[in-house]
Structure formats: structure tokens, C-alpha cells
Design an enzyme around this catalytic site. Structure first.
Site, short mmCIF file in Angstrom:
data_model
loop_
_atom_site.label_atom_id
_atom_site.label_comp_id
_atom_site.label_asym_id
_atom_site.label_seq_id
_atom_site.Cartn_x
_atom_site.Cartn_y
_atom_site.Cartn_z
CB SER A 65 42.33 -15.42 -3.47
OG SER A 65 43.39 -14.34 -3.51
CE1 TYR A 108 37.99 -11.45 -4.13
CE2 TYR A 108 40.36 -10.93 -3.56
CZ TYR A 108 39.28 -11.79 -4.42
OH TYR A 108 39.83 -12.90 -5.15
CE LYS A 142 37.37 -15.00 -4.13
NZ LYS A 142 36.25 -15.70 -4.73
P1 NAD Z 1 35.42 -11.54 -13.18
O1 NAD Z 1 34.93 -10.10 -12.58
O2 NAD Z 1 36.27 -11.12 -14.56
O3 NAD Z 1 34.45 -12.47 -13.26
C1 NAD Z 1 33.60 -12.85 -11.98
C2 NAD Z 1 32.34 -13.05 -12.81
O4 NAD Z 1 31.22 -13.33 -11.72
C3 NAD Z 1 31.61 -11.84 -13.89
O5 NAD Z 1 31.44 -12.27 -14.96
C4 NAD Z 1 30.52 -11.28 -12.84
O6 NAD Z 1 29.73 -10.76 -13.68
C5 NAD Z 1 30.15 -12.50 -12.18
N1 NAD Z 1 29.64 -12.09 -10.87
C6 NAD Z 1 29.92 -11.62 -9.80
N2 NAD Z 1 28.91 -11.60 -8.78
C7 NAD Z 1 28.08 -12.26 -9.14
C8 NAD Z 1 26.74 -12.74 -8.69
N3 NAD Z 1 26.34 -12.47 -7.37
N4 NAD Z 1 25.90 -13.57 -9.18
C9 NAD Z 1 26.25 -14.22 -10.64
N5 NAD Z 1 27.29 -13.50 -11.15
C10 NAD Z 1 28.24 -12.73 -10.52
O7 NAD Z 1 36.71 -12.25 -12.20
P2 NAD Z 1 37.75 -13.02 -12.59
O8 NAD Z 1 38.94 -12.71 -12.30
O9 NAD Z 1 37.57 -13.85 -13.71
O10 NAD Z 1 37.68 -13.87 -10.91
C11 NAD Z 1 36.87 -15.10 -10.95
C12 NAD Z 1 36.99 -15.59 -9.65
O11 NAD Z 1 38.31 -15.97 -9.32
C13 NAD Z 1 36.50 -14.59 -8.65
O12 NAD Z 1 35.80 -15.25 -7.62
C14 NAD Z 1 37.63 -13.99 -7.71
O13 NAD Z 1 37.67 -13.52 -6.90
C15 NAD Z 1 38.61 -15.19 -8.02
N6 NAD Z 1 40.13 -14.62 -7.95
C16 NAD Z 1 40.68 -13.75 -9.11
C17 NAD Z 1 41.77 -13.33 -8.86
C18 NAD Z 1 42.29 -12.46 -10.12
O14 NAD Z 1 43.46 -12.10 -9.98
N7 NAD Z 1 41.72 -12.57 -11.32
C19 NAD Z 1 42.80 -13.95 -8.28
C20 NAD Z 1 42.29 -14.59 -7.08
C21 NAD Z 1 41.01 -15.17 -7.12
N1 UFG Z 2 51.89 -3.11 -9.08
C1 UFG Z 2 52.50 -1.84 -9.28
N2 UFG Z 2 51.79 -0.97 -10.05
C2 UFG Z 2 50.32 -0.97 -10.47
C3 UFG Z 2 49.62 -2.25 -10.00
C4 UFG Z 2 50.45 -3.24 -9.12
O1 UFG Z 2 53.47 -1.49 -9.12
O2 UFG Z 2 49.82 -0.31 -10.82
C5 UFG Z 2 52.42 -3.98 -8.15
C6 UFG Z 2 52.14 -4.19 -6.96
O3 UFG Z 2 52.51 -3.35 -5.89
C7 UFG Z 2 52.54 -5.87 -6.72
C8 UFG Z 2 52.53 -6.42 -8.20
O4 UFG Z 2 52.28 -5.13 -9.03
O5 UFG Z 2 53.72 -5.65 -6.30
C9 UFG Z 2 51.24 -7.07 -8.26
O6 UFG Z 2 50.04 -6.31 -8.17
P1 UFG Z 2 48.69 -7.01 -8.63
O7 UFG Z 2 47.74 -5.78 -8.10
O8 UFG Z 2 48.73 -7.04 -10.01
O9 UFG Z 2 48.22 -8.01 -7.73
P2 UFG Z 2 48.22 -8.30 -6.21
O10 UFG Z 2 49.28 -9.18 -5.86
O11 UFG Z 2 48.02 -7.20 -5.52
O12 UFG Z 2 46.89 -9.11 -5.93
C10 UFG Z 2 46.13 -9.84 -7.06
C11 UFG Z 2 44.92 -9.75 -7.06
C12 UFG Z 2 44.15 -10.35 -6.01
C13 UFG Z 2 44.62 -11.78 -5.62
C14 UFG Z 2 46.07 -11.90 -5.39
C15 UFG Z 2 46.30 -13.18 -5.18
O13 UFG Z 2 44.46 -8.36 -7.31
O14 UFG Z 2 42.57 -10.06 -5.85
O15 UFG Z 2 46.70 -11.33 -6.57
O16 UFG Z 2 47.50 -13.21 -5.02
F1 UFG Z 2 43.88 -12.16 -4.44
#
Ligand code: NAD
Ligand code: UFG
Length: 367
Positions: free
Chosen positions: A132, A156, A160
Site C-alpha cells: 500500500s 495497518y 504492510k
Molecule cells: P477486502 O477486505 O475486501 O479483502 C481481503 C480479503 O482477505 C477478505 O475477503 C477477507 O475475508 C480475507 N482475509 C483477511 N484475513 C484473512 C486471513 N487471515 N486468512 C484468509 N483470508 C483472510 O480488502 P481489499 O480492499 O480487497 O484489499 C485486498 C488487499 O489489498 C489487502 O491486503 C489490503 O490491505 C490491500 N490494500 C487495499 C487497499 C484498498 O484501498 N482497498 C489499498 C492498499 C492496499
Molecule cells: N475523505 C473525506 N470524507 C470521508 C472519507 C474520506 O473527506 O468520509 C477524504 C480523506 O480525508 C482523504 C480522501 O478522502 O483526503 C481519501 O480518503 P480514503 O479514506 O478514501 O483513502 P486514504 O487515502 O485515506 O487511504 C486509502 C486506504 C488505505 C490505503 C491508502 C493507500 O484506506 O488503506 O488509501 O493510499 F493504504
């Protein structure tokens, strides 16, 4: 030969029932891979996998399994002819990670250790990992390149960063020991994934009130939530609201397919562990996202300006050049595509996967 003779098209997808993982399953199946999903369903439902099969018309194999269960993993590796692992499984809520840090370290860090041990024992040493942009922390920059210093600022993000360290160390040890089959690892640092598959069959289905901007806006637009809080309008940005690099989830998962190809190719010929930013390189402010959503949906987004959210950066976007150079990948979809696909998913599934799951408890997606 770097790995034991496995079918290069056989992929294990951890967390494959989740938001990004389910989109990856679609891309993998459509690209001719055989997909085995491992998920403990802690943040997902098997309905997403049923939808993956509906979109592709192709089977996939599903194991309900926790990646921390090494015995179960060993069994899966013994029965499936896995060549590469795409590792999405993890917990991802920043706020929850501050309240329950041990849970995050156990699930994400220990989970990845258990997975890599099981992989090593099965001689499966190609891994694409969901990292991330949050690993960069607050370095005072706005556009992040992979060599920038790391400094995650919450449990979190630190989970990572720790996983990245572990994976780099595993790879370095193999190179030091001149291992015959060294680790080949792509650390993919996602910026802000949004959007949904164009079919509207799979998308983001957050539990409870969303933390992230896009699902929040979309639930305000559909009438599930009353009002969006814009966290701060006094940042040093053109309109005062936070700027992020939003990337379409389908573009993002295409980057994973390119990463698999790279692991099989010249860049990783002697093994290694490399980080790649997956972002568009283009930032949008919160107000720009709201305006785009109003334009696409034809709905007014009710919002108020609220105080800044702790831990938020003013501006953060990717330098995506390395992924273009070494993976041959770049994001194709624009902001309107991202918003339109989010809205399509939201309108077709106002309650996410919940309503279907309630009436259809048995959707084990083995097939
Ligand atoms: P998500 O929660 O939709 O998917 C994660 C999946 O992993 C879920 O289906 C959950 O049930 C499963 N899981 C969690 N812990 C587990 C375990 N111990 N064993 C087996 N399964 C498990 O999240 P996502 O948005 O699809 O994210 C996927 C990956 O990408 C995550 O590692 C997250 O940290 C990373 N990531 C997501 C974002 C974002 O904004 N969505 C940004 C950066 C990184
Ligand atoms: N924001 C609002 N109102 C809300 C939610 C968010 O104004 O209700 C704003 C935040 O302040 C920020 C922008 O929208 O300026 C994006 O916020 P998000 O919560 O959607 O995303 P972040 O950038 O904070 O973080 C996301 C994921 C993290 C990941 C990261 C990677 O939540 O898990 O992107 O860049 F690591």
C-alpha cells in the site's frame, strides 16, 4: 529451472473473495489461469465468487481457510499444483488497526509468515503481494517513487511495511545462499483503488459505515447515508481538500497479471523482491470526486465541511513510471469510468452482496 515443474498458469489467490481479490480472479480466469482461492471470509462472502463465475463462465476452486493455518495451507499446496501466489488476504481498516494493533500484526504479518513458510515447503516461490502507498508515511512529498523512504504512521501501514521487510529479507537470503530456486516477489503498492467491474456484478461491499471516500459518497447518493463529511478544506491544495491518486480496480488487477509475467521473465531471472507503485500519477481532490459523482449519477451529494481526519496527508499520488518500464503496465481508465462503474455497482446492489447471501446460504464456489 527456478521452480519445480508446475503449471505456470496455476495461481493461488489469498483473499480472493474480497473487493480487489474478486476482480483479480476475473482477470486471471479471463487470461487463461486456473484459480484457487483461499479466504477465511472474515470480510467477504462467497457470493462474490459466484459472481466471478457468472462473469467469466469459468470454474474456480475455493477453500474457506485462514492463511494462519499452516497445516491447512500445506494440505492445499499438496493437492493443488500451484505455481504463483497472489496475496490479498489481510485486514485493512486503519482506525480498527489503531484500536486492535495485535489483531493486525497477527493477521497480516503472522499470516504472511505462515503463508511464505507453507510456500517454501511446497517449493512455490513466486509471490505478488498487496502492499500500500500507506508504507510511505509522511515524508513531506506529494508524488511518491518506490525508492522514497518508508515511514508508515499506523499499525495497518506498519503491518504492510513489516511484511515488505520480511519479504525483502527472504529474497536477500536466497540470493546470498545462491538458492537454486530463489524467491521472486513483486510488492505492489496500491494508491486508492475504487470502481467496480463494468458488469456491476462485483464491487466493493464494505462492512458497516464505510471509512473510505468513494463507498461513502456512493452510499450518500443511493440514500443509505445522509451526509458526507469532507475532512478538511484548509489543506495547501487548490480547493483546500485532500488530493489522492484514485485508480480503477480493474486497472489495478491488470497490473497484477503483468507482475506475474514479469516474475517469469528477465527482470526476476535471478530472483529478487521489488516494489512497484500502482497508481495513475494523477491526483483528484475530494471536491473533484464529489463533482464527478454528481455528474455521473445525476444525484446531489449532500456534504458538509468537517475537521481534518487525524493521520491524513494533504496530497499523495504515485510516480507510476517504474511499473510502466518494468511491468509494461499503466492505468487506462479515467475518473469518469471509475465513478460510473462505482455507481453501476451501487445501483445494481444497493445492499452489496447481503441480500443475495441471506436468501442463498450455500454458495460454496468449488468448481
Ligand atoms: P477486502 O477486505 O475486501 O479483502 C481481503 C480479503 O482477505 C477478505 O475477503 C477477507 O475475508 C480475507 N482475509 C483477511 N484475513 C484473512 C486471513 N487471515 N486468512 C484468509 N483470508 C483472510 O480488502 P481489499 O480492499 O480487497 O484489499 C485486498 C488487499 O489489498 C489487502 O491486503 C489490503 O490491505 C490491500 N490494500 C487495499 C487497499 C484498498 O484501498 N482497498 C489499498 C492498499 C492496499
Ligand atoms: N475523505 C473525506 N470524507 C470521508 C472519507 C474520506 O473527506 O468520509 C477524504 C480523506 O480525508 C482523504 C480522501 O478522502 O483526503 C481519501 O480518503 P480514503 O479514506 O478514501 O483513502 P486514504 O487515502 O485515506 O487511504 C486509502 C486506504 C488505505 C490505503 C491508502 C493507500 O484506506 O488503506 O488509501 O493510499 F493504504
Amino acid at each position: 529451472m527456478n521452480q519445480k515443474s508446475m503449471n505456470p498458469k496455476n495461481i493461488l489467490v489469498t483473499g480472493g473473495a474480497g473487493y480487489i481479490g474478486s476482480h483479480a480472479c476475473v482477470e486471471l480466469l479471463q487470461a487463461g489461469f486456473r484459480v484457487v482461492v483461499v479466504d477465511n471470509l472474515s470480510n467477504s462472502k462467497t457470493e462474490s465468487l459466484s459472481r466471478v463465475r457468472q462473469i467469466t463462465g469459468l470454474p474456480l476452486t475455493f477453500y474457506q481457510c485462514d492463511i494462519r493455518d499452516k497445516t491447512a495451507l500445506a494440505d492445499i499446496f499438496a493437492h493443488e499444483d500451484i505455481n504463483t501466489v497472489m496475496h490479498f488476504a489481510g485486514l485493512k481498516a486503519v482506525g480498527e488497526s489503531c484500536a486492535k494493533p495485535a489483531l493486525y500484526y497477527h493477521n497480516n504479518v503472522y499470516g504472511t509468515l505462515a503463508l511464505t513458510e507453507a510456500m517454501s515447503e511446497a517449493n512455490v516461490k513466486q509471490l505478488v503481494f498487496s502492499s500500500s502507498a500507506t508504507v510511505y508515511g509522511e515524508s513531506g512529498c506529494t508524488q511518491y517513487s518506490e525508492h522514497f523512504p518508508l515511514g508508515a504512521i499506523n499499525p495497518y501501514g506498519r503491518s504492510k511495511a513489516m511484511i515488505e521487510d520480511i519479504l525483502r529479507d527472504l529474497s536477500a537470503a536466497d540470493i546470498l545462499n545462491q538458492a537454486k530456486a530463489p524467491w521472486k516477489i513483486a510488492l505492489l503498492r496500491y494508491f486508492n483503488p475504487i470502481g467496480a467491474h463494468e458488469s456491476g456484478l462485483i464491487g466493493e461491499d464494505p462492512n458497516g459505515i464505510p471509512n473510505n471516500l468513494m463507498p461513502y459518497i456512493s452510499q450518500v447518493a443511493i440514500g443509505k447515508l445522509a451526509q458526507l463529511s469532507v475532512f478538511g478544506n484548509d489543506y495547501p491544495t487548490p480547493d483546500g481538500t485532500g488530493i489522492r491518486d484514485y485508480i480503477h480496480v480493474v486497472d489495478l488487477v491488470k497490473g497484477h497479471i503483468k507482475a506475474i509475467a514479469a516474475l517469469e521473465g528477465g527482470t526476476f531471472e535471478s530472483g529478487g523482491c521489488k516494489a512497484y507503485n500502482l497508481g495513475t500519477g494523477q491526483g483528484y481532490s475530494v471536491l473533484e470526486i464529489i463533482n464527478a459523482f454528481e455528474k455521473v449519477s445525476g444525484r446531489r451529494i449532500n456534504y458538509k465541511i468537517a475537521p481534518r481526519r487525524a493521520g491524513d496527508l494533504a496530497e499523495c499520488f504515485a510516480n507510476p513510471e517504474l511499473a510502466l518500464k518494468e511491468l509494461g503496465w499503466k492505468a487506462e481508465k479515467n475518473l469518469l469510468d471509475m465513478v460510473a462503474d462505482t455507481w453501476n455497482w451501487q445501483t445494481k446492489n444497493p445492499q452489496g452482496y447481503a441480500s443475495v447471501e441471506a436468501g442463498c446460504a450455500s454458495t460454496e464456489a468449488t468448481g
